[in-house]
Design an enzyme around this catalytic site. Structure first.
Site, PDB file in Angstrom:
ATOM      1  N   HIS A   1       8.932   6.423  15.341  1.00  0.00           N
ATOM      2  CA  HIS A   1      10.121   7.045  15.927  1.00  0.00           C
ATOM      3  C   HIS A   1      10.878   5.950  16.684  1.00  0.00           C
ATOM      4  O   HIS A   1      10.268   5.007  17.179  1.00  0.00           O
ATOM      5  CB  HIS A   1       9.640   8.132  16.892  1.00  0.00           C
TER       6      HIS A   1
ATOM      7  N   CYS B   1      15.409  10.422  14.025  1.00  0.00           N
ATOM      8  CA  CYS B   1      15.177   9.259  14.894  1.00  0.00           C
ATOM      9  C   CYS B   1      14.173   8.302  14.275  1.00  0.00           C
ATOM     10  O   CYS B   1      13.349   7.707  14.975  1.00  0.00           O
ATOM     11  CB  CYS B   1      14.715   9.673  16.295  1.00  0.00           C
TER      12      CYS B   1
END
Lengths: 417, 152
Positions: A134, A375
Protein backbone atom coordinates in the site's frame (compact mmCIF):
# COMPACT_ATOMS: atom_id res chain seq x y z
CA UNK A 1 4.81 -22.49 10.47
CA UNK A 2 2.68 -23.32 7.50
CA UNK A 3 -0.03 -20.73 7.26
CA UNK A 4 -2.22 -22.90 5.04
CA UNK A 5 -2.40 -25.91 7.30
CA UNK A 6 -2.85 -23.88 10.44
CA UNK A 7 -6.15 -22.45 9.33
CA UNK A 8 -9.21 -24.57 9.98
CA UNK A 9 -11.38 -25.16 6.92
CA UNK A 10 -14.88 -25.57 8.30
CA UNK A 11 -17.04 -22.76 9.60
CA UNK A 12 -18.04 -23.80 13.12
CA UNK A 13 -21.72 -24.46 13.69
CA UNK A 14 -21.78 -21.78 16.37
CA UNK A 15 -21.01 -19.10 13.76
CA UNK A 16 -24.40 -17.64 12.85
CA UNK A 17 -23.90 -14.84 10.37
CA UNK A 18 -27.53 -13.73 10.37
CA UNK A 19 -27.46 -13.30 14.13
CA UNK A 20 -24.16 -11.41 13.94
CA UNK A 21 -25.62 -9.04 11.34
CA UNK A 22 -28.11 -7.87 13.96
CA UNK A 23 -25.13 -6.42 15.85
CA UNK A 24 -24.42 -3.96 13.00
CA UNK A 25 -27.12 -1.27 12.78
CA UNK A 26 -25.88 0.13 9.47
CA UNK A 27 -26.59 -3.14 7.68
CA UNK A 28 -30.30 -2.35 7.92
CA UNK A 29 -29.85 0.62 5.62
CA UNK A 30 -31.22 0.75 2.12
CA UNK A 31 -29.23 2.49 -0.60
CA UNK A 32 -30.92 3.78 -3.76
CA UNK A 33 -33.99 1.82 -2.66
CA UNK A 34 -32.07 -1.46 -2.41
CA UNK A 35 -30.77 -3.30 0.65
CA UNK A 36 -27.20 -2.24 1.35
CA UNK A 37 -24.68 -4.88 0.26
CA UNK A 38 -21.51 -3.61 1.89
CA UNK A 39 -18.48 -5.19 0.23
CA UNK A 40 -15.93 -2.46 0.87
CA UNK A 41 -14.62 -3.91 4.10
CA UNK A 42 -10.96 -3.69 3.10
CA UNK A 43 -11.44 0.09 3.05
CA UNK A 44 -13.20 0.17 6.39
CA UNK A 45 -15.44 -2.22 8.26
CA UNK A 46 -18.78 -1.41 9.84
CA UNK A 47 -19.07 -1.10 13.60
CA UNK A 48 -21.06 -3.33 15.93
CA UNK A 49 -23.53 -1.70 18.31
CA UNK A 50 -21.32 -2.52 21.32
CA UNK A 51 -18.49 -0.37 19.90
CA UNK A 52 -20.81 2.51 18.99
CA UNK A 53 -22.40 2.40 22.44
CA UNK A 54 -19.09 2.08 24.25
CA UNK A 55 -17.76 5.25 22.61
CA UNK A 56 -20.99 7.09 23.36
CA UNK A 57 -20.96 5.85 26.96
CA UNK A 58 -17.38 7.06 27.39
CA UNK A 59 -18.42 10.57 26.37
CA UNK A 60 -21.66 10.45 28.34
CA UNK A 61 -20.21 9.09 31.59
CA UNK A 62 -16.42 9.08 31.78
CA UNK A 63 -14.95 11.79 29.55
CA UNK A 64 -11.79 13.23 31.13
CA UNK A 65 -8.16 13.55 30.17
CA UNK A 66 -5.99 10.58 31.01
CA UNK A 67 -2.69 9.96 32.78
CA UNK A 68 -2.69 13.30 34.56
CA UNK A 69 -5.79 13.86 36.62
CA UNK A 70 -6.08 13.25 40.31
CA UNK A 71 -9.85 13.32 40.05
CA UNK A 72 -12.19 10.37 39.79
CA UNK A 73 -13.19 10.65 36.13
CA UNK A 74 -9.61 11.01 34.96
CA UNK A 75 -8.70 7.84 36.80
CA UNK A 76 -11.69 6.00 35.39
CA UNK A 77 -10.87 7.15 31.84
CA UNK A 78 -7.21 6.17 32.30
CA UNK A 79 -8.20 2.73 33.52
CA UNK A 80 -10.52 2.18 30.57
CA UNK A 81 -7.90 3.36 28.08
CA UNK A 82 -5.17 1.23 29.60
CA UNK A 83 -7.51 -1.76 29.74
CA UNK A 84 -7.89 -1.36 25.97
CA UNK A 85 -4.10 -1.55 25.67
CA UNK A 86 -4.21 -4.83 27.57
CA UNK A 87 -6.86 -6.09 25.16
CA UNK A 88 -4.64 -5.24 22.21
CA UNK A 89 -1.68 -6.97 23.82
CA UNK A 90 -3.70 -10.13 24.32
CA UNK A 91 -5.20 -9.92 20.80
CA UNK A 92 -1.82 -10.04 19.05
CA UNK A 93 -0.09 -11.98 21.83
CA UNK A 94 2.55 -9.38 22.54
CA UNK A 95 4.75 -10.20 25.50
CA UNK A 96 4.32 -6.90 27.31
CA UNK A 97 1.78 -4.08 27.39
CA UNK A 98 4.64 -1.55 27.01
CA UNK A 99 5.05 -2.84 23.48
CA UNK A 100 1.63 -1.53 22.44
CA UNK A 101 1.76 2.07 21.19
CA UNK A 102 -1.54 3.72 20.31
CA UNK A 103 -1.38 5.76 17.11
CA UNK A 104 -3.90 7.18 14.62
CA UNK A 105 -3.74 4.18 12.33
CA UNK A 106 -1.44 1.96 10.31
CA UNK A 107 -0.14 4.90 8.30
CA UNK A 108 0.95 6.76 11.40
CA UNK A 109 2.50 3.60 12.88
CA UNK A 110 4.69 3.17 9.80
CA UNK A 111 5.59 6.85 9.76
CA UNK A 112 6.55 6.62 13.43
CA UNK A 113 9.02 3.83 12.71
CA UNK A 114 10.37 5.62 9.62
CA UNK A 115 10.85 8.83 11.61
CA UNK A 116 12.26 7.35 14.80
CA UNK A 117 13.99 4.10 13.93
CA UNK A 118 14.86 5.78 10.64
CA UNK A 119 17.29 8.09 12.43
CA UNK A 120 19.85 5.31 12.51
CA UNK A 121 19.58 4.68 8.75
CA UNK A 122 22.73 5.85 6.96
CA UNK A 123 23.73 6.58 3.37
CA UNK A 124 24.14 3.32 1.46
CA UNK A 125 21.85 1.37 3.81
CA UNK A 126 19.03 -0.51 2.10
CA UNK A 127 15.35 -0.79 2.86
CA UNK A 128 13.47 -3.65 1.23
CA UNK A 129 9.74 -3.59 0.48
CA UNK A 130 7.59 -5.48 -2.04
CA UNK A 131 5.65 -4.51 -5.17
CA UNK A 132 2.36 -5.25 -3.42
CA UNK A 133 2.65 -2.59 -0.72
CA UNK A 134 0.00 0.00 0.00
CA UNK A 135 1.27 3.54 -0.60
CA UNK A 136 1.49 3.96 3.18
CA UNK A 137 4.19 1.28 3.25
CA UNK A 138 6.06 2.81 0.31
CA UNK A 139 6.06 6.57 0.70
CA UNK A 140 7.37 6.81 4.32
CA UNK A 141 10.38 4.72 3.21
CA UNK A 142 10.91 6.85 0.11
CA UNK A 143 10.93 9.93 2.30
CA UNK A 144 13.36 8.24 4.68
CA UNK A 145 15.63 7.30 1.77
CA UNK A 146 15.59 10.90 0.55
CA UNK A 147 16.50 12.12 4.04
CA UNK A 148 19.16 9.53 4.78
CA UNK A 149 20.69 8.61 1.45
CA UNK A 150 19.51 5.01 1.87
CA UNK A 151 18.37 2.93 -1.10
CA UNK A 152 14.88 1.52 -1.52
CA UNK A 153 14.72 -1.99 -2.97
CA UNK A 154 11.56 -3.69 -4.13
CA UNK A 155 10.90 -7.44 -4.27
CA UNK A 156 8.75 -8.46 -7.23
CA UNK A 157 5.55 -10.50 -7.41
CA UNK A 158 4.37 -13.07 -9.92
CA UNK A 159 1.32 -13.14 -12.20
CA UNK A 160 -0.84 -14.64 -9.47
CA UNK A 161 0.08 -11.79 -7.15
CA UNK A 162 2.28 -13.95 -4.93
CA UNK A 163 5.59 -12.70 -3.65
CA UNK A 164 8.54 -13.80 -5.76
CA UNK A 165 10.54 -15.41 -2.96
CA UNK A 166 13.68 -15.64 -5.11
CA UNK A 167 13.54 -11.90 -5.78
CA UNK A 168 12.98 -11.23 -2.07
CA UNK A 169 15.96 -13.37 -1.06
CA UNK A 170 18.12 -11.93 -3.80
CA UNK A 171 17.59 -8.38 -2.63
CA UNK A 172 18.41 -9.10 0.98
CA UNK A 173 22.06 -8.37 1.59
CA UNK A 174 24.67 -7.06 3.96
CA UNK A 175 23.31 -3.51 3.60
CA UNK A 176 19.67 -4.37 4.28
CA UNK A 177 18.72 -2.58 7.49
CA UNK A 178 14.96 -2.74 7.36
CA UNK A 179 12.36 -4.89 5.63
CA UNK A 180 8.75 -3.70 5.45
CA UNK A 181 6.04 -5.84 3.95
CA UNK A 182 2.34 -6.30 4.09
CA UNK A 183 0.88 -9.34 5.79
CA UNK A 184 -2.15 -9.34 3.46
CA UNK A 185 -2.27 -7.32 0.22
CA UNK A 186 -5.15 -4.85 0.17
CA UNK A 187 -5.35 -4.84 -3.63
CA UNK A 188 -4.83 -8.56 -4.31
CA UNK A 189 -5.81 -10.41 -1.16
CA UNK A 190 -2.50 -12.31 -1.14
CA UNK A 191 -1.47 -13.61 2.28
CA UNK A 192 2.29 -13.35 2.44
CA UNK A 193 4.46 -16.04 4.03
CA UNK A 194 5.55 -13.46 6.58
CA UNK A 195 7.09 -15.87 9.05
CA UNK A 196 9.50 -17.13 6.42
CA UNK A 197 10.21 -13.58 5.21
CA UNK A 198 10.91 -12.42 8.75
CA UNK A 199 13.34 -15.28 9.35
CA UNK A 200 15.16 -14.51 6.12
CA UNK A 201 15.37 -10.81 6.95
CA UNK A 202 16.64 -11.56 10.45
CA UNK A 203 19.30 -13.86 9.06
CA UNK A 204 20.63 -10.77 7.28
CA UNK A 205 20.43 -8.70 10.43
CA UNK A 206 17.55 -6.50 9.26
CA UNK A 207 14.64 -5.43 11.42
CA UNK A 208 11.17 -6.17 10.07
CA UNK A 209 7.98 -4.16 10.04
CA UNK A 210 4.78 -5.96 9.07
CA UNK A 211 1.83 -3.92 7.79
CA UNK A 212 -1.07 -5.81 9.33
CA UNK A 213 -3.88 -3.46 8.33
CA UNK A 214 -5.59 -6.12 6.18
CA UNK A 215 -4.52 -9.09 8.29
CA UNK A 216 -5.53 -8.24 11.84
CA UNK A 217 -9.30 -8.31 11.10
CA UNK A 218 -9.12 -11.62 9.22
CA UNK A 219 -6.35 -13.85 10.61
CA UNK A 220 -5.05 -14.74 14.02
CA UNK A 221 -1.93 -12.67 14.55
CA UNK A 222 0.71 -13.73 17.05
CA UNK A 223 3.59 -11.28 17.04
CA UNK A 224 5.77 -13.46 19.24
CA UNK A 225 5.38 -16.47 17.02
CA UNK A 226 5.99 -14.30 13.93
CA UNK A 227 8.99 -12.75 15.68
CA UNK A 228 8.44 -9.48 13.77
CA UNK A 229 10.08 -6.37 15.20
CA UNK A 230 7.16 -4.07 14.41
CA UNK A 231 3.53 -4.83 13.57
CA UNK A 232 1.09 -2.09 12.54
CA UNK A 233 -2.69 -2.13 12.18
CA UNK A 234 -5.75 0.13 12.25
CA UNK A 235 -8.79 0.08 14.50
CA UNK A 236 -11.30 1.07 11.83
CA UNK A 237 -10.73 -2.01 9.68
CA UNK A 238 -11.08 -4.13 12.82
CA UNK A 239 -14.71 -3.16 13.51
CA UNK A 240 -13.42 -0.39 15.76
CA UNK A 241 -13.48 3.42 15.54
CA UNK A 242 -11.59 5.51 13.00
CA UNK A 243 -8.59 7.50 14.13
CA UNK A 244 -7.00 4.87 16.33
CA UNK A 245 -4.47 2.20 15.50
CA UNK A 246 -1.62 0.25 16.96
CA UNK A 247 2.11 -0.01 16.58
CA UNK A 248 3.54 -3.08 18.22
CA UNK A 249 7.29 -2.97 18.67
CA UNK A 250 9.68 -5.18 20.57
CA UNK A 251 10.39 -3.45 23.86
CA UNK A 252 14.18 -3.43 23.45
CA UNK A 253 13.85 -1.75 20.07
CA UNK A 254 11.27 0.80 21.15
CA UNK A 255 13.40 1.55 24.17
CA UNK A 256 16.42 2.27 21.99
CA UNK A 257 14.48 4.58 19.67
CA UNK A 258 14.19 8.35 20.09
CA UNK A 259 10.74 9.93 20.49
CA UNK A 260 9.15 11.06 17.26
CA UNK A 261 6.72 13.71 18.48
CA UNK A 262 7.31 15.94 21.46
CA UNK A 263 4.64 17.18 23.80
CA UNK A 264 2.73 16.40 26.92
CA UNK A 265 2.54 12.88 28.33
CA UNK A 266 5.71 11.72 26.57
CA UNK A 267 8.12 13.39 28.99
CA UNK A 268 9.42 12.67 32.45
CA UNK A 269 10.97 16.03 33.14
CA UNK A 270 11.23 19.20 31.10
CA UNK A 271 13.72 21.99 31.64
CA UNK A 272 14.96 24.48 29.09
CA UNK A 273 18.34 22.78 29.22
CA UNK A 274 16.97 19.37 28.35
CA UNK A 275 14.04 17.03 28.75
CA UNK A 276 13.88 13.37 29.61
CA UNK A 277 11.44 10.88 28.20
CA UNK A 278 8.66 8.94 29.75
CA UNK A 279 8.64 5.13 29.87
CA UNK A 280 7.27 2.95 27.10
CA UNK A 281 4.84 3.18 25.52
CA UNK A 282 4.12 6.77 26.58
CA UNK A 283 7.37 8.02 25.08
CA UNK A 284 5.66 7.62 21.70
CA UNK A 285 2.28 9.00 22.73
CA UNK A 286 2.63 12.78 22.85
CA UNK A 287 -0.51 14.79 23.46
CA UNK A 288 -4.03 13.78 24.33
CA UNK A 289 -4.78 10.63 22.35
CA UNK A 290 -8.02 9.41 20.83
CA UNK A 291 -9.25 8.16 24.20
CA UNK A 292 -12.76 7.20 23.09
CA UNK A 293 -11.32 5.52 20.01
CA UNK A 294 -8.85 3.47 22.01
CA UNK A 295 -11.55 2.33 24.40
CA UNK A 296 -13.83 1.51 21.45
CA UNK A 297 -11.04 -0.51 19.86
CA UNK A 298 -10.74 -2.54 23.06
CA UNK A 299 -14.47 -3.26 22.85
CA UNK A 300 -14.16 -4.29 19.19
CA UNK A 301 -11.37 -6.69 20.08
CA UNK A 302 -13.50 -8.24 22.81
CA UNK A 303 -16.31 -8.65 20.30
CA UNK A 304 -14.00 -10.38 17.82
CA UNK A 305 -12.50 -12.64 20.45
CA UNK A 306 -15.98 -13.79 21.44
CA UNK A 307 -16.71 -14.85 17.87
CA UNK A 308 -13.23 -16.23 17.26
CA UNK A 309 -10.82 -15.15 14.53
CA UNK A 310 -10.59 -18.72 13.24
CA UNK A 311 -14.35 -18.89 12.74
CA UNK A 312 -14.33 -15.51 11.00
CA UNK A 313 -11.45 -16.56 8.74
CA UNK A 314 -13.20 -19.81 7.79
CA UNK A 315 -16.44 -17.94 7.05
CA UNK A 316 -14.69 -15.38 4.86
CA UNK A 317 -12.75 -18.08 3.06
CA UNK A 318 -16.01 -19.86 2.19
CA UNK A 319 -17.37 -16.59 0.75
CA UNK A 320 -14.17 -16.09 -1.26
CA UNK A 321 -14.46 -19.60 -2.69
CA UNK A 322 -18.09 -18.96 -3.66
CA UNK A 323 -17.24 -15.60 -5.24
CA UNK A 324 -14.19 -16.95 -7.08
CA UNK A 325 -16.28 -19.75 -8.58
CA UNK A 326 -19.00 -17.30 -9.64
CA UNK A 327 -16.40 -14.96 -11.15
CA UNK A 328 -15.07 -17.73 -13.39
CA UNK A 329 -18.48 -17.90 -15.08
CA UNK A 330 -18.69 -14.18 -15.92
CA UNK A 331 -17.65 -13.53 -19.53
CA UNK A 332 -14.84 -10.98 -19.81
CA UNK A 333 -14.09 -10.94 -16.09
CA UNK A 334 -10.43 -11.27 -15.12
CA UNK A 335 -9.36 -11.75 -11.53
CA UNK A 336 -6.38 -9.67 -10.41
CA UNK A 337 -4.80 -11.61 -7.60
CA UNK A 338 -5.13 -15.38 -7.67
CA UNK A 339 -2.66 -16.36 -4.97
CA UNK A 340 -3.10 -19.80 -3.44
CA UNK A 341 -3.32 -18.30 0.01
CA UNK A 342 -5.76 -15.40 -0.01
CA UNK A 343 -7.87 -13.39 2.39
CA UNK A 344 -11.45 -12.41 1.51
CA UNK A 345 -10.65 -9.94 -1.25
CA UNK A 346 -11.87 -10.33 -4.83
CA UNK A 347 -10.18 -7.85 -7.16
CA UNK A 348 -11.13 -7.92 -10.84
CA UNK A 349 -11.47 -6.09 -14.12
CA UNK A 350 -14.09 -6.48 -16.85
CA UNK A 351 -13.10 -6.30 -20.51
CA UNK A 352 -14.02 -3.01 -22.13
CA UNK A 353 -15.63 -1.56 -19.03
CA UNK A 354 -13.64 0.68 -16.72
CA UNK A 355 -13.73 -0.19 -13.02
CA UNK A 356 -15.29 3.15 -12.20
CA UNK A 357 -18.24 2.52 -14.48
CA UNK A 358 -18.68 -0.91 -12.90
CA UNK A 359 -18.61 0.75 -9.47
CA UNK A 360 -21.33 3.23 -10.38
CA UNK A 361 -23.56 0.50 -11.75
CA UNK A 362 -23.04 -1.74 -8.71
CA UNK A 363 -23.79 1.23 -6.45
CA UNK A 364 -27.09 1.78 -8.22
CA UNK A 365 -27.97 -1.77 -7.11
CA UNK A 366 -27.01 -1.05 -3.51
CA UNK A 367 -23.69 -2.91 -3.78
CA UNK A 368 -20.78 -0.94 -2.29
CA UNK A 369 -17.36 -1.89 -3.66
CA UNK A 370 -14.11 -0.04 -4.05
CA UNK A 371 -12.95 0.89 -7.52
CA UNK A 372 -9.63 2.44 -8.39
CA UNK A 373 -5.99 1.74 -7.67
CA UNK A 374 -6.56 0.98 -3.97
CA UNK A 375 -3.56 3.13 -3.01
CA UNK A 376 -1.38 0.51 -4.64
CA UNK A 377 -0.44 2.06 -7.97
CA UNK A 378 2.61 -0.19 -8.44
CA UNK A 379 0.30 -3.24 -8.24
CA UNK A 380 -1.92 -1.75 -10.96
CA UNK A 381 1.14 -1.12 -13.10
CA UNK A 382 2.39 -4.67 -12.51
CA UNK A 383 -0.88 -6.07 -13.88
CA UNK A 384 -1.21 -3.46 -16.62
CA UNK A 385 -4.58 -2.15 -15.48
CA UNK A 386 -5.50 1.41 -14.51
CA UNK A 387 -7.87 0.28 -11.80
CA UNK A 388 -9.75 -2.74 -10.49
CA UNK A 389 -13.09 -3.42 -8.86
CA UNK A 390 -12.58 -4.80 -5.38
CA UNK A 391 -15.16 -6.66 -3.33
CA UNK A 392 -13.95 -7.45 0.17
CA UNK A 393 -15.70 -9.53 2.80
CA UNK A 394 -16.21 -9.23 6.53
CA UNK A 395 -17.60 -11.41 9.29
CA UNK A 396 -21.14 -10.18 8.49
CA UNK A 397 -20.97 -10.81 4.72
CA UNK A 398 -23.33 -13.50 3.46
CA UNK A 399 -23.57 -15.92 0.53
CA UNK A 400 -26.69 -13.97 -0.47
CA UNK A 401 -24.55 -10.83 -0.77
CA UNK A 402 -22.14 -12.64 -3.06
CA UNK A 403 -25.16 -13.52 -5.19
CA UNK A 404 -26.25 -9.87 -5.10
CA UNK A 405 -22.81 -8.79 -6.30
CA UNK A 406 -23.00 -11.05 -9.31
CA UNK A 407 -26.61 -10.13 -10.05
CA UNK A 408 -25.49 -6.49 -10.07
CA UNK A 409 -22.56 -7.35 -12.33
CA UNK A 410 -25.04 -8.74 -14.86
CA UNK A 411 -26.45 -5.21 -14.99
CA UNK A 412 -23.10 -3.96 -16.28
CA UNK A 413 -23.61 -5.99 -19.43
CA UNK A 414 -27.13 -4.64 -19.77
CA UNK A 415 -25.83 -1.08 -19.75
CA UNK A 416 -22.71 -1.61 -21.80
CA UNK A 417 -24.09 -4.32 -24.09
CA UNK B 1 -30.36 7.95 -7.76
CA UNK B 2 -31.56 8.70 -11.24
CA UNK B 3 -31.84 5.96 -13.73
CA UNK B 4 -28.53 4.60 -14.96
CA UNK B 5 -29.71 5.25 -18.49
CA UNK B 6 -29.66 8.99 -17.79
CA UNK B 7 -25.97 8.61 -17.11
CA UNK B 8 -25.00 6.01 -19.67
CA UNK B 9 -26.88 7.34 -22.68
CA UNK B 10 -26.35 5.65 -26.04
CA UNK B 11 -24.27 8.58 -27.30
CA UNK B 12 -21.97 8.26 -24.30
CA UNK B 13 -21.53 4.52 -24.67
CA UNK B 14 -20.85 5.06 -28.38
CA UNK B 15 -18.23 7.76 -27.81
CA UNK B 16 -16.56 5.74 -25.07
CA UNK B 17 -16.37 2.70 -27.33
CA UNK B 18 -15.27 4.60 -30.43
CA UNK B 19 -13.75 7.86 -29.25
CA UNK B 20 -13.50 10.49 -32.02
CA UNK B 21 -10.24 12.32 -32.66
CA UNK B 22 -8.33 9.69 -30.70
CA UNK B 23 -4.57 9.49 -31.14
CA UNK B 24 -1.54 11.73 -31.43
CA UNK B 25 -1.61 14.98 -33.38
CA UNK B 26 1.53 15.65 -35.38
CA UNK B 27 2.18 19.34 -35.68
CA UNK B 28 0.25 20.29 -32.56
CA UNK B 29 1.31 23.55 -30.93
CA UNK B 30 -0.36 23.10 -27.52
CA UNK B 31 -0.71 20.08 -25.32
CA UNK B 32 -1.38 19.16 -21.70
CA UNK B 33 -1.79 16.10 -19.53
CA UNK B 34 -4.75 15.44 -17.31
CA UNK B 35 -4.85 12.99 -14.48
CA UNK B 36 -7.59 11.84 -12.16
CA UNK B 37 -5.63 10.19 -9.36
CA UNK B 38 -8.67 8.70 -7.67
CA UNK B 39 -9.71 6.67 -10.72
CA UNK B 40 -6.43 6.46 -12.56
CA UNK B 41 -7.89 8.24 -15.60
CA UNK B 42 -5.14 9.77 -17.72
CA UNK B 43 -5.31 11.75 -20.89
CA UNK B 44 -3.08 13.82 -23.09
CA UNK B 45 -4.74 16.53 -25.13
CA UNK B 46 -3.22 18.00 -28.30
CA UNK B 47 -4.33 21.23 -29.97
CA UNK B 48 -3.40 22.90 -33.21
CA UNK B 49 -4.28 26.55 -32.83
CA UNK B 50 -3.86 28.78 -35.89
CA UNK B 51 -4.51 32.52 -35.64
CA UNK B 52 -6.37 31.98 -32.38
CA UNK B 53 -8.68 29.35 -33.90
CA UNK B 54 -8.62 25.74 -32.68
CA UNK B 55 -8.17 23.87 -35.96
CA UNK B 56 -7.42 20.40 -34.67
CA UNK B 57 -8.04 18.58 -31.38
CA UNK B 58 -6.93 15.06 -30.59
CA UNK B 59 -6.43 13.13 -27.38
CA UNK B 60 -4.91 9.92 -26.09
CA UNK B 61 -5.20 8.05 -22.83
CA UNK B 62 -7.24 5.62 -20.83
CA UNK B 63 -10.22 6.33 -18.69
CA UNK B 64 -13.73 5.39 -17.74
CA UNK B 65 -16.66 5.68 -20.14
CA UNK B 66 -17.62 9.10 -18.84
CA UNK B 67 -14.17 10.66 -19.12
CA UNK B 68 -13.48 9.12 -22.55
CA UNK B 69 -16.87 10.13 -23.94
CA UNK B 70 -16.49 13.61 -22.50
CA UNK B 71 -13.08 14.06 -24.13
CA UNK B 72 -14.41 12.73 -27.42
CA UNK B 73 -17.46 15.00 -27.42
CA UNK B 74 -15.31 17.96 -26.40
CA UNK B 75 -12.90 17.34 -29.26
CA UNK B 76 -15.79 17.57 -31.71
CA UNK B 77 -17.26 20.66 -30.10
CA UNK B 78 -14.03 22.65 -30.07
CA UNK B 79 -13.11 22.61 -33.72
CA UNK B 80 -13.33 26.04 -35.29
CA UNK B 81 -13.81 27.83 -31.97
CA UNK B 82 -11.48 30.57 -30.84
CA UNK B 83 -9.86 30.36 -27.42
CA UNK B 84 -12.35 32.64 -25.72
CA UNK B 85 -15.26 30.63 -27.13
CA UNK B 86 -13.62 27.40 -25.94
CA UNK B 87 -13.24 28.75 -22.39
CA UNK B 88 -16.78 30.01 -22.44
CA UNK B 89 -18.03 26.58 -23.53
CA UNK B 90 -16.13 25.06 -20.60
CA UNK B 91 -17.80 27.50 -18.21
CA UNK B 92 -21.26 26.59 -19.52
CA UNK B 93 -20.48 22.87 -19.49
CA UNK B 94 -19.24 23.16 -15.92
CA UNK B 95 -22.44 24.97 -14.94
CA UNK B 96 -24.50 22.22 -16.57
CA UNK B 97 -22.91 19.68 -14.22
CA UNK B 98 -22.47 21.68 -11.05
CA UNK B 99 -24.91 24.60 -11.00
CA UNK B 100 -27.02 24.12 -7.87
CA UNK B 101 -30.05 25.76 -9.46
CA UNK B 102 -31.50 23.09 -11.75
CA UNK B 103 -33.28 25.67 -13.86
CA UNK B 104 -30.12 27.59 -14.57
CA UNK B 105 -28.30 24.35 -15.33
CA UNK B 106 -31.05 23.39 -17.75
CA UNK B 107 -30.72 26.77 -19.44
CA UNK B 108 -27.13 25.91 -20.27
CA UNK B 109 -28.16 22.65 -21.87
CA UNK B 110 -29.79 24.17 -24.94
CA UNK B 111 -26.69 26.08 -25.93
CA UNK B 112 -24.40 23.09 -25.47
CA UNK B 113 -25.60 20.98 -28.35
CA UNK B 114 -24.42 17.40 -28.21
CA UNK B 115 -22.51 18.01 -24.98
CA UNK B 116 -25.79 18.04 -23.10
CA UNK B 117 -25.93 14.24 -23.16
CA UNK B 118 -23.54 14.48 -20.21
CA UNK B 119 -26.12 16.38 -18.14
CA UNK B 120 -27.02 13.13 -16.33
CA UNK B 121 -23.64 13.18 -14.61
CA UNK B 122 -24.88 15.96 -12.29
CA UNK B 123 -26.88 13.36 -10.38
CA UNK B 124 -23.74 11.27 -9.79
CA UNK B 125 -21.46 13.62 -7.82
CA UNK B 126 -18.65 11.06 -7.64
CA UNK B 127 -18.42 11.14 -11.43
CA UNK B 128 -18.39 14.87 -12.14
CA UNK B 129 -14.61 15.00 -12.19
CA UNK B 130 -14.59 12.23 -14.80
CA UNK B 131 -16.67 14.43 -17.08
CA UNK B 132 -14.64 17.58 -16.48
CA UNK B 133 -11.13 16.09 -16.70
CA UNK B 134 -10.80 16.73 -20.44
CA UNK B 135 -11.99 20.31 -20.02
CA UNK B 136 -9.56 21.11 -17.23
CA UNK B 137 -6.85 19.65 -19.45
CA UNK B 138 -8.03 21.88 -22.30
CA UNK B 139 -7.69 24.91 -20.07
CA UNK B 140 -4.14 23.86 -19.19
CA UNK B 141 -3.25 23.24 -22.84
CA UNK B 142 -4.51 26.67 -23.90
CA UNK B 143 -2.39 28.22 -21.15
CA UNK B 144 0.58 25.95 -21.86
CA UNK B 145 0.74 24.71 -18.28
CA UNK B 146 3.59 22.24 -17.98
CA UNK B 147 2.43 20.44 -14.83
CA UNK B 148 -0.20 17.74 -15.36
CA UNK B 149 -3.71 18.74 -14.40
CA UNK B 150 -5.15 16.88 -11.47
CA UNK B 151 -8.81 16.70 -10.55
CA UNK B 152 -8.02 16.15 -6.88
Amino acid sequence: MNALTERPEAVPATFDVMRLRDDFPILERRVHGKPLVYLDNAATSQKPRCVIEREARYYAETNANIHRGIHFLSQEATEAYEAARDSVRRFINAGRREEIVFVRGTTEAINLVAASYGQRIKPGDEILITVMEHHSNIVPWQLLCERSGAILRVASIDDAGELDMASFEQQLGPHTRLVAMTHVSNALGTINPVRKMIDLAHSHGAVVLVDGAQAAPHLEVDVQSLDCDFYAFSGHKLYGPTGVGVLYGKAALLDSMPPWQGGGDMIRQVTFARSTWNDLPYKFEAGTPNIAGGIGLGTAIGYLENIGLDAIAAHERALLRQATARAAAVPGLRLIGTARDKAGILSFVIDDVHAHDVGTILDSEGVAVRTGHHCAMPVMERFGVPATVRASFALYSTPGEVDALFAALAKVREVFG
Amino acid sequence: MSDLRDLYQEVIIDHSRRPRNFGPLPGHNHHAEGFNPLCGDKLTLYLKVVDGIIEEVRFEGAGCAISTASASLMSEALKGKNEAQAEELFARFHALLTEADEKQAANQAESLGKLQVLAGVRDFPARIKCATLAWHTLHAALHDQAAPVSTE
